[in-house]
Design a protein around this motif. Sequence first.
Motif: not given
Length: 208
Positions: A62-68, A108-117, A122-128, A169-174
Amino acid sequence: MEVGQDQILERSRKIVEAAYDLLDEAGLEGLTIRAVLTRTGLSRRAFYERFEGKDDLVLAVFEETIRKAVRFFTERVASMENPLDRLRLIVTFIVLGRGIQGEAYTDRRGAALSREHLRLAESRPADLKGALQPLIALIEQILADGMASGVVRQDDPQRLATLLYNLVSTTVHSELLTSENGQVDQATKKQLANDIWEFCRRAISENP
């Protein structure tokens, strides 16, 4: 033998690149620590020198994706005078799945990152939140510029930036989760990008 910081950073880069490839090829199910080690030729010890586990690796992706993405967006909007035009470009590229030097995300990558997002929210909100902060900060700055020039209504730019990002982001994830195993309709995505931008424009404009 002690491993230098430069070597750790280089290993981290290789691991993140391998994670990108594995997500493209097989989605989230293909992203395992064993697969990453096989792809990079690194030892398990080398992996754990940088990452505590898979969650840390996904956050690094995520960090690398956002930086780029932020570098790309910053370059693309530099010549645009109207802050609304800058925001429209960012919103459109995110919805269309383009944000890294114009590169299209695979489903595949987009859907995977959406699920992980959604899971990490929920599990690591501060890190995300930390991983996403550079993009939200860019949106915040553009909104502040718009307020200063009178095209964006007066409000807390940080709050508006967060609301705008969450909406997009919520719309894109969906959409990504729905289309992961099907054919992506680019025409539908373009219409969705236009619809989301029009919604955002009306919400933030001084004179909608």
